[in-house]
Enzyme design. Structure first.
Site, PDB file in Angstrom:
ATOM      1  N   CYS A  28      31.811  22.634  50.620  1.00 41.00           N
ATOM      2  CA  CYS A  28      31.054  21.827  51.591  1.00 41.00           C
ATOM      3  C   CYS A  28      31.942  21.233  52.680  1.00 41.00           C
ATOM      4  O   CYS A  28      31.498  21.020  53.799  1.00 41.00           O
ATOM      5  CB  CYS A  28      30.302  20.711  50.882  1.00 41.00           C
ATOM      6  SG  CYS A  28      29.163  21.357  49.663  1.00 41.00           S
ATOM      7  N   HIS A  51      28.015  16.332  56.685  1.00 38.48           N
ATOM      8  CA  HIS A  51      27.641  17.558  55.965  1.00 38.48           C
ATOM      9  C   HIS A  51      26.245  17.350  55.393  1.00 38.48           C
ATOM     10  O   HIS A  51      25.962  16.304  54.789  1.00 38.48           O
ATOM     11  CB  HIS A  51      28.648  17.835  54.847  1.00 38.48           C
ATOM     12  CG  HIS A  51      28.117  18.740  53.797  1.00 38.48           C
ATOM     13  ND1 HIS A  51      27.573  19.969  54.094  1.00 38.48           N
ATOM     14  CD2 HIS A  51      28.003  18.598  52.443  1.00 38.48           C
ATOM     15  CE1 HIS A  51      27.157  20.540  52.979  1.00 38.48           C
ATOM     16  NE2 HIS A  51      27.400  19.724  51.962  1.00 38.48           N
ATOM     17  N   ASN A  73      20.861  22.856  52.436  1.00 40.94           N
ATOM     18  CA  ASN A  73      22.320  22.642  52.438  1.00 40.94           C
ATOM     19  C   ASN A  73      22.984  24.002  52.636  1.00 40.94           C
ATOM     20  O   ASN A  73      22.911  24.860  51.765  1.00 40.94           O
ATOM     21  CB  ASN A  73      22.714  22.008  51.103  1.00 40.94           C
ATOM     22  CG  ASN A  73      24.208  21.769  50.961  1.00 40.94           C
ATOM     23  OD1 ASN A  73      25.013  22.395  51.641  1.00 40.94           O
ATOM     24  ND2 ASN A  73      24.573  20.866  50.077  1.00 40.94           N
TER      25      ASN A  73
END
Ligand code: ACO
Length: 349
Positions: free
Chosen positions: A114, A276, A306
């Protein structure tokens, strides 16, 4: 010393929109559960055979390169962040170099999940500052849809992730008033197995006292890809969601504050924070903790899920395209994820 500016930015998401209701055909879940826990309404899934992590990266890169006013031949170096590469090896960097018919430049792959894009940006920034390169293509791309467990067993993970790519051309400038001010990188491997995909891998049972993937001797002889592994769903990502949540809401604000303090700013000075896109609840918590107004934070997880290494460049690109980022703005990028690793970058646009 030269500084780095984002001279061009691009994004690509697949056409195929998958809503929360679409997922209910495969697993026991609901639109209400997913929206309430994550904020996600829909995500994009790449074409099963005609799109890969690299092909999506190519589309995002073409736009970034064109907007930077250069050609693929002018790119000096590639830094490619992904956790879902086309091949176990080689990495996507060389596939991108080949697909875009670039010169025989260096291509580096970053494995930081991530926070991969912010790490990649930081690496590229160092090469620019030392004067080694002038134009670096920094990419974050993921094709998660290929490796998720779409049965009810995998629902806590699979509903969260989506596919896409984002890219920037990081360019050298002598203009002291613009560019990356600082980047900040951190890791804590204590919780490496909390959010991970263990297989295929060389671990056998080495970390068995810590992780969730153990095998008997017969199975180990079958390593590194075994039938048992597949039968036990150990070829899919594992996530202890509540554990990730608790750590993320501490480390996100911490690394943002670190960047602000380093440059003598406070959170009031942030024009736009691009967190993020892990989970809308995490982003909202960070916003609250830093006392940021709604217009200071850009989120788009609602539409893309995501996208891991792609989420920061996709959100940055979309915010810029919507006119939410203008020259002179103070932009903060921040990420937290598997590893755990976390990172921030502060820049004057
Ligand atoms: N649909 C319906 N029910 C579900 C689903 C689903 N998709 N997934 C899990 N459940 C159920 C569980 O089985 C459990 O049921 P039970 O109480 O009968 O046992 C219940 O919902 C609660 O499960 P939890 O895992 O405790 O759910 P939680 O409230 O923690 O929410 C979530 C899960 C959304 C993953 C949350 O932990 C979270 O936001 N964690 C942060 C992790 C994150 O954002 N990861 C993103 C990737 S990592 C990154 O980018 C940083």
């Amino acid at each position: 010393m030269p500084k780095s500016i984002i001279a061009g930015i691009g994004m690509y998401v697949p056409e195929n929109i998958v809503t929360n209701n679409d997922l209910t055909k495969y697993m026991d879940t609901s639109d209400e559960w997913i929206q309430e826990r994550t904020g996600i309404k829909e995500r994009r899934y790449a074409h099963r055979t005609n799109e890969t992590t690299t092909t999506m990266a190519v589309e995002a890169s073409k736009i970034a390169i064109e907007r930077a006013g250069i050609t693929a031949q002018d790119v000096d170096f590639i830094v490619f962040a992904t956790l879902s590469p086309d091949y176990y090896f080689p990495g996507c960097g060389v596939l991108l170099q080949r697909a875009m018919k670039m010169k025989e430049i260096g291509a580096l792959d970053v494995r930081n999940q991530c926070s991969g894009f912010v790490y990649a940006l930081s690496v590229a920034d160092q090469f620019i500052k030392t004067g080694m390169y002038k134009n670096i293509l920094v990419v974050g791309a993921e094709k998660h849809s290929f490796g998720l467990d779409f049965s009810t067993r995998g629902r806590n993970v699979s509903v969260i992730f989506g596919d896409g790519a984002g890219a920037v051309v990081l360019q050298s400038t002598e203009d002291n008033n613009r560019g990356i001010l600082s980047t900040h990188l951190h890791s804590d491997g204590e919780s490496a197995e909390i959010l991970a995909m263990y297989n295929p891998g060389t671990h056998a049972n080495y970390w068995a006292n810590k992780n969730y993937a153990t095998f008997n001797d017969a199975e180990i002889s079958d390593m590194f890809m075994s039938h048992a592994m597949i039968d036990n769903a150990q070829n899919f990502p594992f996530m202890d969601g509540p554990h990730v949540f608790k750590k993320a809401i501490v480390k996100f604000p911490e690394v943002i504050k670190e960047a602000l303090e380093k440059n003598n700013f406070s959170s009031k000075d942030i024009s736009v924070l691009i967190p993020h896109q892990a989970n809308l609840r995490i982003a909202q918590f960070v916003q609250q903790k830093l006392e940021l107004k709604d217009e200071q934070v850009y989120n788009n997880i609602q539409h893309y899920g995501n996208t891991t290494a792609a989420s920061v460049p996709i959100a940055l690109c979309e915010a810029w395209e919507k006119g939410k980022i203008k020259q002179g703005d103070l932009v903060c990028l921040a990420a937290f994820g598997s590893g755990f690793t976390w990172a921030s970058a502060l820049l004057k646009w």
